[in-house]
Design an enzyme around this catalytic site. Structure first.
Site, PDB file in Angstrom:
ATOM      1  N   CYS A  96     -59.991 -81.235 -91.542  1.00 53.83           N
ATOM      2  CA  CYS A  96     -60.862 -80.111 -91.857  1.00 53.83           C
ATOM      3  C   CYS A  96     -62.269 -80.619 -92.132  1.00 53.83           C
ATOM      4  CB  CYS A  96     -60.310 -79.381 -93.083  1.00 53.83           C
ATOM      5  SG  CYS A  96     -61.233 -77.895 -93.515  1.00 53.83           S
ATOM      6  N   HIS A 140     -55.083 -72.737 -88.574  1.00 58.52           N
ATOM      7  CA  HIS A 140     -55.926 -73.423 -89.554  1.00 58.52           C
ATOM      8  C   HIS A 140     -57.120 -72.545 -89.950  1.00 58.52           C
ATOM      9  CE1 HIS A 140     -58.050 -77.078 -91.187  1.00 58.52           C
ATOM     10  NE2 HIS A 140     -59.076 -76.292 -90.940  1.00 58.52           N
ATOM     11  N   GLU A 141     -57.820 -72.009 -88.946  1.00 57.26           N
ATOM     12  CA  GLU A 141     -59.029 -71.229 -89.229  1.00 57.26           C
ATOM     13  C   GLU A 141     -58.706 -69.892 -89.893  1.00 57.26           C
ATOM     14  OE1 GLU A 141     -61.752 -72.785 -89.159  1.00 57.26           O
ATOM     15  OE2 GLU A 141     -61.075 -74.466 -87.964  1.00 57.26           O
ATOM     16  N   HIS A 144     -58.214 -70.265 -93.515  1.00 58.98           N
ATOM     17  CA  HIS A 144     -59.475 -70.304 -94.266  1.00 58.98           C
ATOM     18  C   HIS A 144     -59.903 -68.901 -94.700  1.00 58.98           C
ATOM     19  CE1 HIS A 144     -61.091 -74.338 -94.479  1.00 58.98           C
ATOM     20  NE2 HIS A 144     -60.827 -74.565 -93.200  1.00 58.98           N
TER      21      HIS A 144
END
Length: 178
Positions: A96, A140-141, A144
């Site tokens: 990251c 992953h994004e 966030h």
């Protein structure tokens, strides 16, 4: 547009849930997408890492993700959500920009279907799989946007390694080696 500072692990903003974008065609959304584009491009040029970024990483609590995959057009996703997932969850290497000194292995679904809006407000769905490691990257994004960091998903703390050790042992066989 300026290259923005990327918030680092420990900054409480990274743990907040991003707000939906009411009007994807608004000028401030286009400006945010440009900032994300410039910021991830800068990180890719200076570190060799950076295929995507989420708005909370630059302190903007909006549900916006930007993908910048090598050899492809920049791809902004507004209000993305995962609407379907594979039952399989292999372990993958994850890193990251908010803590680039640490690499870890996390479980990610082999494929996902993501629903999102474009900058004109049109809704789309895309199925992401292993090609370009798109499923892993989108998971992953989107995490966030929900205040979840990949380090929260680590299943074995023994998989945590430094960037230097990752480079030495694992990069060539990872999506980061491409």
């Amino acid at each position: 547009m300026p290259v923005r500072e990327i918030l680092q692990l420990g900054n409480p903003v990274l743990r907040q849930v991003a707000h939906p974008v009411a009007d994807p065609s608004a000028p401030e959304v286009a400006a945010l997408v440009q900032d994300l584009t410039d910021t991830v491009a800068h990180w890719r040029e200076t570190t060799g890492y950076g295929r995507a970024i989420a708005a909370p990483q630059i302190g903007a609590l909006k549900r916006v993700v930007l993908l910048r995959l090598p050899g492809r057009e920049v791809w902004p996703l507004i209000n993305p959500s995962i609407v379907a997932r594979s039952p399989e969850t292999p372990l993958v290497w994850d890193a990251c920009l908010s803590f680039l000194a640490i690499f870890i292995q996390v479980p990610r679904h082999s494929w996902i279907t993501v629903r999102y809006q474009d900058l004109g407000g049109q809704w789309h769905e895309t199925r992401a799989g292993a090609e370009d490691d798109l499923a892993e990257l989108l998971q992953h994004e989107i995490d966030h946007l929900d205040g979840i960091l990949s380090i929260d998903r680590v299943v074995d703390v023994r998989s945590i390694c430094t960037r230097e050790e990752f480079e030495r042992r694992y990069r060539a066989d990872s999506p980061y080696g491409r």
